[in-house]
Motif scaffolding. Structure first.
Motif, PDB file in Angstrom:
ATOM      1  N   HIS A 159       0.752  -1.157  -0.072  1.00 59.58           N
ATOM      2  CA  HIS A 159       0.086  -0.157   0.118  1.00 59.58           C
ATOM      3  C   HIS A 159       1.035   1.263  -0.102  1.00 59.58           C
ATOM      4  O   HIS A 159       0.413   2.138   0.573  1.00 59.58           O
ATOM      5  CB  HIS A 159      -1.028   0.032   1.349  1.00 59.58           C
ATOM      6  CG  HIS A 159      -1.675  -1.345   1.259  1.00 59.58           C
ATOM      7  ND1 HIS A 159      -3.065  -1.333   0.361  1.00 59.58           N
ATOM      8  CD2 HIS A 159      -1.815  -2.284   2.002  1.00 59.58           C
ATOM      9  CE1 HIS A 159      -3.542  -2.243   0.793  1.00 59.58           C
ATOM     10  NE2 HIS A 159      -2.928  -3.277   1.754  1.00 59.58           N
ATOM     11  N   TRP A 161       1.104   3.827  -2.100  1.00 60.39           N
ATOM     12  CA  TRP A 161       0.678   4.668  -2.659  1.00 60.39           C
ATOM     13  C   TRP A 161       0.346   5.759  -1.754  1.00 60.39           C
ATOM     14  O   TRP A 161       0.214   7.112  -1.811  1.00 60.39           O
ATOM     15  CB  TRP A 161      -0.630   4.473  -3.583  1.00 60.39           C
ATOM     16  CG  TRP A 161      -1.691   4.041  -2.702  1.00 60.39           C
ATOM     17  CD1 TRP A 161      -2.018   2.464  -2.384  1.00 60.39           C
ATOM     18  CD2 TRP A 161      -2.658   4.502  -2.095  1.00 60.39           C
ATOM     19  NE1 TRP A 161      -3.070   2.290  -1.857  1.00 60.39           N
ATOM     20  CE2 TRP A 161      -3.609   3.515  -1.641  1.00 60.39           C
ATOM     21  CE3 TRP A 161      -3.207   5.750  -1.807  1.00 60.39           C
ATOM     22  CZ2 TRP A 161      -4.553   3.611  -0.529  1.00 60.39           C
ATOM     23  CZ3 TRP A 161      -4.232   5.953  -1.123  1.00 60.39           C
ATOM     24  CH2 TRP A 161      -5.020   5.109  -0.567  1.00 60.39           C
ATOM     25  N   ILE A 162      -0.321   5.486  -0.579  1.00 57.94           N
ATOM     26  CA  ILE A 162      -1.053   6.194   0.428  1.00 57.94           C
ATOM     27  C   ILE A 162      -0.019   7.212   1.256  1.00 57.94           C
ATOM     28  O   ILE A 162       0.090   8.138   1.476  1.00 57.94           O
ATOM     29  CB  ILE A 162      -1.971   5.680   1.344  1.00 57.94           C
ATOM     30  CG1 ILE A 162      -2.837   6.841   2.015  1.00 57.94           C
ATOM     31  CG2 ILE A 162      -1.366   4.849   2.587  1.00 57.94           C
ATOM     32  CD1 ILE A 162      -4.248   6.366   1.912  1.00 57.94           C
ATOM     33  N   PHE A 163       1.391   6.493   1.124  1.00 58.17           N
ATOM     34  CA  PHE A 163       2.403   7.137   1.686  1.00 58.17           C
ATOM     35  C   PHE A 163       3.112   8.115   0.968  1.00 58.17           C
ATOM     36  O   PHE A 163       3.865   9.105   1.370  1.00 58.17           O
ATOM     37  CB  PHE A 163       3.596   6.134   2.442  1.00 58.17           C
ATOM     38  CG  PHE A 163       2.670   5.131   3.516  1.00 58.17           C
ATOM     39  CD1 PHE A 163       2.367   3.737   3.130  1.00 58.17           C
ATOM     40  CD2 PHE A 163       2.176   5.712   4.826  1.00 58.17           C
ATOM     41  CE1 PHE A 163       1.715   3.170   4.076  1.00 58.17           C
ATOM     42  CE2 PHE A 163       1.759   4.547   5.854  1.00 58.17           C
ATOM     43  CZ  PHE A 163       1.626   3.651   5.414  1.00 58.17           C
ATOM     44  N   ASP A 165       1.495   9.798  -1.163  1.00 57.94           N
ATOM     45  CA  ASP A 165       0.340  10.968  -1.619  1.00 57.94           C
ATOM     46  C   ASP A 165       0.696  12.044  -0.820  1.00 57.94           C
ATOM     47  O   ASP A 165       0.473  11.874   0.651  1.00 57.94           O
ATOM     48  CB  ASP A 165      -0.975  10.510  -1.490  1.00 57.94           C
ATOM     49  CG  ASP A 165      -2.098  11.318  -2.142  1.00 57.94           C
ATOM     50  OD1 ASP A 165      -3.146  11.054  -1.863  1.00 57.94           O
ATOM     51  OD2 ASP A 165      -1.600  11.972  -2.841  1.00 57.94           O
TER      52      ASP A 165
ATOM     53  N   LEU B  19      -8.284   5.781   4.335  1.00 61.32           N
ATOM     54  CA  LEU B  19      -7.273   5.596   5.135  1.00 61.32           C
ATOM     55  C   LEU B  19      -7.650   4.937   6.444  1.00 61.32           C
ATOM     56  O   LEU B  19      -6.672   4.148   6.745  1.00 61.32           O
ATOM     57  CB  LEU B  19      -7.095   7.143   5.599  1.00 61.32           C
ATOM     58  CG  LEU B  19      -5.729   7.595   6.428  1.00 61.32           C
ATOM     59  CD1 LEU B  19      -4.448   6.986   5.633  1.00 61.32           C
ATOM     60  CD2 LEU B  19      -5.480   8.872   6.753  1.00 61.32           C
ATOM     61  N   LEU B  22      -7.085   1.384   5.245  1.00 54.24           N
ATOM     62  CA  LEU B  22      -5.477   1.168   4.886  1.00 54.24           C
ATOM     63  C   LEU B  22      -5.126   0.722   6.217  1.00 54.24           C
ATOM     64  O   LEU B  22      -4.299  -0.179   6.296  1.00 54.24           O
ATOM     65  CB  LEU B  22      -4.889   2.250   4.258  1.00 54.24           C
ATOM     66  CG  LEU B  22      -3.481   1.923   4.256  1.00 54.24           C
ATOM     67  CD1 LEU B  22      -3.235   0.972   3.228  1.00 54.24           C
ATOM     68  CD2 LEU B  22      -2.872   3.181   3.699  1.00 54.24           C
ATOM     69  N   LEU B  26      -3.132  -2.702   7.765  1.00 55.46           N
ATOM     70  CA  LEU B  26      -1.769  -2.739   8.224  1.00 55.46           C
ATOM     71  C   LEU B  26      -1.616  -3.491   9.510  1.00 55.46           C
ATOM     72  O   LEU B  26      -0.537  -3.761   9.862  1.00 55.46           O
ATOM     73  CB  LEU B  26      -1.308  -1.509   8.376  1.00 55.46           C
ATOM     74  CG  LEU B  26      -1.072  -0.908   6.770  1.00 55.46           C
ATOM     75  CD1 LEU B  26      -0.603   0.750   7.311  1.00 55.46           C
ATOM     76  CD2 LEU B  26       0.090  -1.391   6.167  1.00 55.46           C
ATOM     77  N   SER B  71       0.608  -1.017  -8.738  1.00 53.50           N
ATOM     78  CA  SER B  71       0.422  -0.148  -7.425  1.00 53.50           C
ATOM     79  C   SER B  71      -1.075   0.225  -7.349  1.00 53.50           C
ATOM     80  O   SER B  71      -1.026   1.062  -6.343  1.00 53.50           O
ATOM     81  CB  SER B  71       1.353   1.144  -7.784  1.00 53.50           C
ATOM     82  OG  SER B  71       1.195   1.703  -8.721  1.00 53.50           O
ATOM     83  N   THR B  73      -4.411  -0.153  -6.201  1.00 56.63           N
ATOM     84  CA  THR B  73      -5.106  -0.941  -5.312  1.00 56.63           C
ATOM     85  C   THR B  73      -6.655  -0.384  -5.053  1.00 56.63           C
ATOM     86  O   THR B  73      -6.910   0.729  -5.542  1.00 56.63           O
ATOM     87  CB  THR B  73      -4.547  -0.777  -3.963  1.00 56.63           C
ATOM     88  OG1 THR B  73      -4.774   0.359  -3.433  1.00 56.63           O
ATOM     89  CG2 THR B  73      -3.104  -1.288  -3.914  1.00 56.63           C
ATOM     90  N   TYR B  79     -10.059   5.837  -2.511  1.00 60.02           N
ATOM     91  CA  TYR B  79      -9.628   7.132  -2.181  1.00 60.02           C
ATOM     92  C   TYR B  79      -9.774   8.134  -3.267  1.00 60.02           C
ATOM     93  O   TYR B  79     -10.068   9.377  -2.959  1.00 60.02           O
ATOM     94  CB  TYR B  79      -8.098   6.813  -1.828  1.00 60.02           C
ATOM     95  CG  TYR B  79      -7.276   8.274  -1.388  1.00 60.02           C
ATOM     96  CD1 TYR B  79      -6.146   8.656  -2.096  1.00 60.02           C
ATOM     97  CD2 TYR B  79      -7.671   8.699   0.059  1.00 60.02           C
ATOM     98  CE1 TYR B  79      -5.570   9.729  -1.420  1.00 60.02           C
ATOM     99  CE2 TYR B  79      -6.912   9.883   0.381  1.00 60.02           C
ATOM    100  CZ  TYR B  79      -5.905  10.410  -0.234  1.00 60.02           C
ATOM    101  OH  TYR B  79      -5.266  11.523   0.124  1.00 60.02           O
TER     102      TYR B  79
END
Lengths: 165, 317
Positions: A159, A161-163, A165, B19, B22, B26, B71, B73, B79
């Protein structure tokens, strides 16, 4: 008024009006209902997966719902708080002050007994607890063991991508 | 927690924003790793369900194709969907004499009269300097110009917005390839910012920098930016080399001196269609592909005006 007994895992009975109990699909499916929902005598139902303490809360919910149905929760959510999305005071207070194990037990019971409104508010309650929290904080709330360093690196890689962005 | 079924976890996740999904992903393998049954993680499944519950026109904004990069997802697409679902706004404003109204990024105020006065004062100073020191003035004569660029990066599907202005004067509306905000900021105060023509940036150094910072996406289409001039109604566009400006007449062309201007960007058809006060004028430009942001440009207007951008339903043809 017809009544029915729901019997917990440990054998404790909880009596309530059948009209309220039939919100649970498990209870309804256990009866031989006519097409118009009428039955002669409701049969007591064993709720083998739910302990007494939890079943008592479930019965409390079913009784009240019969008097005051829960207003459907709008999605996407209007607010990040439970009270911001569930405006009815009784339902706000129903989940106030219960511990985390009981909350998860209610989620499990609602799912097992197929009581959609109870599943809605208990899942929403858990979600609101998780909103705005980091992964580590969520682990503590959900009582999840920590990832190994390798597992965490793999998760962040998936994941990325979110970091970025 | 271990007693909760996957369906229940999915339902809990459905209330979370991307978020939040996500961060749940994690926490542990169960939530974040691909399952053998679905080939994506539980939270990814939840994000996909949230997208699939959206209306068709929204799902078309964030297509997931077999060719999507590794990449991409579902949580990332969700999002992106929520960002596009938010009201459009002018996040980037460049040039002088332009500001947001009451910190509302959907609404900008342009008062170039102040810029004119400032420019005239500057020219006067240069003239005095020239006379005193016998130097040639090097100040350019471009009067006040500014642009406002939207926050949405659109890459697929149909997008319609309406621009409302209090006074129409030398305003243009259209689309532009996404720019690096930091890059644009570096050049706003150098060499006199100008949106002459439709290519908003004629500063050679900025053009060079933008050229070198182009993404692969920029090469997919020859259209770098494209604008509808409210008067006389022409289409102005410049190519991705940012060197040639073209002015076209087009079928259905009309000028707009009052009311609303609507633009429909159809990235599936590759067209930009103009609406005037809810009435469809026609397709102004085709051959548009890749990513674009909304754009407003003002060149040298002399009276203040306020402009607002809003999403609206596509008017019936």
């Amino acid at each position: 008024m017809q009544t029915i007994k729901l019997i917990s895992r440990s054998g404790d009975p909880f009596e309530l009006p059948y009209a309220a109990a039939r919100l649970s699909h498990v209870v309804r499916d256990a009866q031989a209902e006519e097409d118009d929902g009428v039955i002669d005598t409701p049969e007591d139902v064993q709720i083998i997966k739910v302990e007494s303490r939890c079943l008592e809360k479930v019965v409390e919910f079913l009784k009240h719902y019969h008097e005051e149905p829960l207003v459907e929760i709008k999605t996407p959510l209007e607010d990040n708080t439970f009270e911001g999305n569930v405006k009815q005071e009784w339902y706000q207070n129903f989940l106030k002050g219960i511990d985390q194990p009981m909350l998860f037990d209610l989620v499990t019971a609602a799912n097992f007994m197929a009581i959609q409104p109870l599943l809605d508010i208990t899942c929403l309650k858990v979600s609101c607890q998780l909103m705005g929290k980091s992964a580590e904080e969520i682990r503590q709330i959900l009582n999840i063991p920590k990832l190994t360093a390798e597992e965490e690196e793999a998760a962040r890689r998936d994941h990325r991508w979110i970091f970025d962005d | 927690m271990k007693d909760l079924t996957d369906d229940t976890v999915l339902y809990i996740g459905s209330f979370l924003d991307p978020l939040g999904m996500l961060n749940v992903a994690l926490t542990c393998r169960r939530f974040g790793s691909a399952t053998s049954a679905h080939h994506v993680s539980l939270m990814e499944q939840g994000a996909r369900q949230s997208i699939e519950a959206a209306p068709l026109y929204e799902r078309n904004w964030v297509p997931y194709t077999q060719n999507s990069s590794s990449s991409t997802t579902w949580i990332g697409l969700y999002y992106e969907l929520l960002k596009l679902r938010s009201p459009p706004s002018f996040n980037t404003i460049l040039g002088r004499g332009i500001r947001h109204i009451n910190k509302n990024k959907h609404h900008v105020y342009v008062s170039l009269r102040e810029q004119y006065q400032a420019q005239q004062l500057q020219d006067a100073k240069r003239l005095i300097l020239r006379k005193r020191n016998r130097l040639m003035t090097t100040g350019d004569s471009n009067y006040a110009s500014c642009v406002a660029i939207g926050n949405h990066i659109m890459r697929a599907g149909r997008h319609y917005v309406k621009f409302t202005m209090t006074r129409v004067e030398k305003i243009s509306f259209g689309i532009i390839k996404p720019i690096d905000e930091n890059l644009a900021d570096d050049h706003t105060h150098t060499n006199g910012f100008s949106s002459y023509g439709c290519c908003p940036f004629t500063s050679p150094s900025l053009l060079s920098a933008l050229s070198s910072s182009r993404t692969q996406d920029s090469y997919k289409s020859n259209v770098y930016c494209c604008l509808y001039n409210t008067f006389p109604g022409t289409c102005q566009w410049c190519d991705c080399n940012m060197m040639e400006r073209t002015i076209d007449n087009w079928t259905g062309m009309e000028y707009s001196l009052e009311g609303d201007v609507g633009l429909l960007l159809d990235l599936d058809e590759g067209t930009l269609t103009v609406y005037k006060n809810g009435r469809r004028l026609g397709i102004m430009k085709d051959g548009i592909t890749g990513e674009y942001c909304w754009l407003m440009s003002i060149q040298g207007a002399s009276n203040p005006t306020a402009v607002q951008i809003k999403r609206a339903p596509i008017p019936d043809a």
